[in-house]
Design a protein around this motif. Sequence first.
Motif, PDB file in Angstrom:
ATOM      1  N   ALA A 145       0.848  -1.189   0.000  1.00  0.00           N
ATOM      2  CA  ALA A 145       0.000   0.000   0.000  1.00  0.00           C
ATOM      3  C   ALA A 145       0.884   1.239   0.000  1.00  0.00           C
ATOM      4  CB  ALA A 145      -0.911   0.003   1.219  1.00  0.00           C
ATOM      5  N   SER A 146       0.521   2.211  -0.812  1.00  0.00           N
ATOM      6  CA  SER A 146       1.338   3.418  -0.906  1.00  0.00           C
ATOM      7  C   SER A 146       1.147   4.339   0.283  1.00  0.00           C
ATOM      8  CB  SER A 146       1.013   4.170  -2.203  1.00  0.00           C
ATOM      9  OG  SER A 146      -0.364   4.521  -2.243  1.00  0.00           O
ATOM     10  N   ASN A 147      -0.020   4.246   0.970  1.00  0.00           N
ATOM     11  CA  ASN A 147      -0.289   5.235   2.019  1.00  0.00           C
ATOM     12  C   ASN A 147      -1.118   4.689   3.177  1.00  0.00           C
ATOM     13  OD1 ASN A 147      -2.681   4.912   0.626  1.00  0.00           O
ATOM     14  ND2 ASN A 147      -3.195   7.076   0.531  1.00  0.00           N
ATOM     15  N   ARG A 148      -1.160   3.376   3.358  1.00  0.00           N
ATOM     16  CA  ARG A 148      -2.049   2.832   4.388  1.00  0.00           C
ATOM     17  C   ARG A 148      -1.382   2.745   5.757  1.00  0.00           C
ATOM     18  NH1 ARG A 148      -6.975   0.469   4.240  1.00  0.00           N
ATOM     19  NH2 ARG A 148      -7.509  -0.951   5.927  1.00  0.00           N
TER      20      ARG A 148
ATOM     21  N   LEU B 183       8.488  -4.188  -6.645  1.00  0.00           N
ATOM     22  CA  LEU B 183       7.439  -3.547  -5.859  1.00  0.00           C
ATOM     23  C   LEU B 183       6.331  -3.003  -6.749  1.00  0.00           C
ATOM     24  CD1 LEU B 183       9.283  -1.507  -3.064  1.00  0.00           C
ATOM     25  CD2 LEU B 183       7.809  -3.498  -2.784  1.00  0.00           C
ATOM     26  N   THR B 184       5.090  -3.303  -6.374  1.00  0.00           N
ATOM     27  CA  THR B 184       3.909  -2.703  -6.988  1.00  0.00           C
ATOM     28  C   THR B 184       3.182  -1.929  -5.899  1.00  0.00           C
ATOM     29  OG1 THR B 184       3.650  -4.479  -8.612  1.00  0.00           O
ATOM     30  CG2 THR B 184       1.711  -3.132  -8.135  1.00  0.00           C
ATOM     31  N   LEU B 185       3.048  -0.612  -6.073  1.00  0.00           N
ATOM     32  CA  LEU B 185       2.401   0.227  -5.072  1.00  0.00           C
ATOM     33  C   LEU B 185       0.934   0.422  -5.430  1.00  0.00           C
ATOM     34  CD1 LEU B 185       5.130   2.960  -4.460  1.00  0.00           C
ATOM     35  CD2 LEU B 185       4.769   0.790  -3.260  1.00  0.00           C
ATOM     36  N   LEU B 186       0.068   0.255  -4.437  1.00  0.00           N
ATOM     37  CA  LEU B 186      -1.372   0.367  -4.631  1.00  0.00           C
ATOM     38  C   LEU B 186      -1.928   1.402  -3.665  1.00  0.00           C
ATOM     39  CD1 LEU B 186      -2.146  -3.473  -4.631  1.00  0.00           C
ATOM     40  CD2 LEU B 186      -1.901  -2.023  -6.650  1.00  0.00           C
ATOM     41  N   GLU B 187      -2.858   2.247  -4.148  1.00  0.00           N
ATOM     42  CA  GLU B 187      -3.520   3.157  -3.211  1.00  0.00           C
ATOM     43  C   GLU B 187      -4.386   2.329  -2.269  1.00  0.00           C
ATOM     44  OE1 GLU B 187      -6.869   4.130  -2.937  1.00  0.00           O
ATOM     45  OE2 GLU B 187      -7.579   2.751  -4.485  1.00  0.00           O
ATOM     46  N   SER B 188      -4.749   2.918  -1.137  1.00  0.00           N
ATOM     47  CA  SER B 188      -5.317   2.147  -0.037  1.00  0.00           C
ATOM     48  C   SER B 188      -6.563   1.366  -0.425  1.00  0.00           C
ATOM     49  CB  SER B 188      -5.627   3.076   1.139  1.00  0.00           C
ATOM     50  OG  SER B 188      -6.101   2.338   2.235  1.00  0.00           O
TER      51      SER B 188
ATOM     52  N   GLY C  23      -8.959  -3.856  -1.481  1.00  0.00           N
ATOM     53  CA  GLY C  23      -9.803  -4.606  -2.405  1.00  0.00           C
ATOM     54  C   GLY C  23      -9.103  -5.840  -2.938  1.00  0.00           C
ATOM     55  N   GLN C  24      -7.837  -5.692  -3.328  1.00  0.00           N
ATOM     56  CA  GLN C  24      -7.086  -6.848  -3.808  1.00  0.00           C
ATOM     57  C   GLN C  24      -6.881  -7.870  -2.691  1.00  0.00           C
ATOM     58  OE1 GLN C  24      -3.644  -6.528  -6.222  1.00  0.00           O
ATOM     59  NE2 GLN C  24      -4.417  -4.814  -7.447  1.00  0.00           N
ATOM     60  N   TYR C  25      -6.655  -7.373  -1.489  1.00  0.00           N
ATOM     61  CA  TYR C  25      -6.439  -8.289  -0.365  1.00  0.00           C
ATOM     62  C   TYR C  25      -7.646  -9.197  -0.158  1.00  0.00           C
ATOM     63  CZ  TYR C  25      -5.433  -9.801   4.447  1.00  0.00           C
ATOM     64  OH  TYR C  25      -5.212 -10.541   5.586  1.00  0.00           O
TER      65      TYR C  25
END
Length: 501
Positions: A353-356, A380-385, A390-392
């Motif tokens: 997560a990029s910002n969680r 690394l693949t960064l995902l917004e929160s 959602g992917q989790y």
Amino acid sequence: MKTIAGFITACSIACSALAPQASHADTLTIALDYDPADLYGTLSTNNPMFAMLESLYLDDPRTGQVEPYLALSHEMASPTEVMVTLREGVTFSNGEPMDAEAVVHSVTVFSNPEIVPAYGIYAPMIDSAEVIDDTTVKIVLSEPNPIVDLLLAQIIVVPPDYWEEVGGTEGFGQAPVGTGPFVLTDWVKDDRIVMDTNPDYWGDLPENIDEVVWRTVPEASSRAAGLRTGEYDLAMNLPAIDVDAINAEDGLTVYEGDVARIFSLVLSSLDIHETPVQDRLVRQAINYAIDKQTIIDALYFGKARLLNGQVVLPGQPGYDPEMTDYPFDPEKARELLAEAGYPDGIDVEFKCASNRYAQGLETCEAIAAMLGDVGINASLTLLESGEFIGQYVRRELAPIGLIGLGVPNDPSFGIGVYRSDWRYSYYQNPEMDALIDASRSETDPEARAEIIRQASQLLFDDAVIAYLFGAQSFFGHSDDLEGFATNVAQRFFVHTLSLAE
């Protein structure tokens, strides 16, 4: 039934219909680290929702106990029948009564695997619910249960007519109505959530707080800076590096929560994810490759602790003080990779997560470097929160992902997320499923603790996750804000707060 599109053309329009507008002499401004996906907890619970929505029991941070809330009490009519007595005269903010019909509806929603909220891991514990009279509900359990109080604390009570009017989970999550001390007046995505006090609230309203504004501030440094300048009364999830400096400033305090957020790496062994991580030897190699203590010292300034090879917290049933972590041993990691058939290393995707999480990105970067040192090339693949969570829950955070779970004060959630059919699980093992099921129904404390220890050992032996650390969460606040505390799941409740005049 109205469609969601017909009901909500824009959140600000819908929210304005839910509560009267008012002028505000006393506003509590809170800096959030991310904007929630919804305000019902369909994917992940969040603190703003608990200012509006209430449960039958409350895991009260002020006392550390699970206590009656919308329910007055409960008693066991039999080992599987819970008789719940409700408060009288409580209404939802739209005027619907909070009565037995509403509770039965809410239990039915909670226990439906298709629409279950984030803590619906408890849902299989419930068989049915029925109205006895206006203030009495019978909840029938699927089996005897050792944590009935905690189960009741997960059941959020929602108004049945309004739920149907907005089309269920999706519509309700965007414009919720509850019995809580605040009502939603505006929600501008990725910017702010605004709430007014509920004039018909059944309990005591917070002193000198007429409005709560939750501001979305993804950058931890910006949350800390805004706290220092007085822009925010409360800032969530501050980085450990700022704690001492903020505490040293006049008029500011950092609340240091319990070491309750369990950080680990998801290591998917599911057949749907055909990667080298499916091999237990590779998962063990990942565990040996990570220098956890260095990460704790360098990024968390010692304000975290090793997990000792288990997701059960000290003091919880089944915690085993004899268990230890995988030690940091890069050479052992390389040997295991070679034994698994990868002497030249592997390439894997690593999602973060990029910002969680505070220090989350830095933690991912440090781990990726350590993995690279032993031949595990993690891109690394960064995902917004929102996309990250959602992917989790869709089991797409694979093959490797950094996750930090805040868990209730019982191992039922910590180990329950590894049951094969649970949406958070990246592991399938009938032996583990049987142990989880047994832990949910065993009412003898010693026998239950032994079952949980066996489950912990199985998780460790299979290297289901990469064990990292338990980290504290830091909440900075003005000294004008009184009564702040969080429970072990890092929830806080605005009705317990007050602002100095």
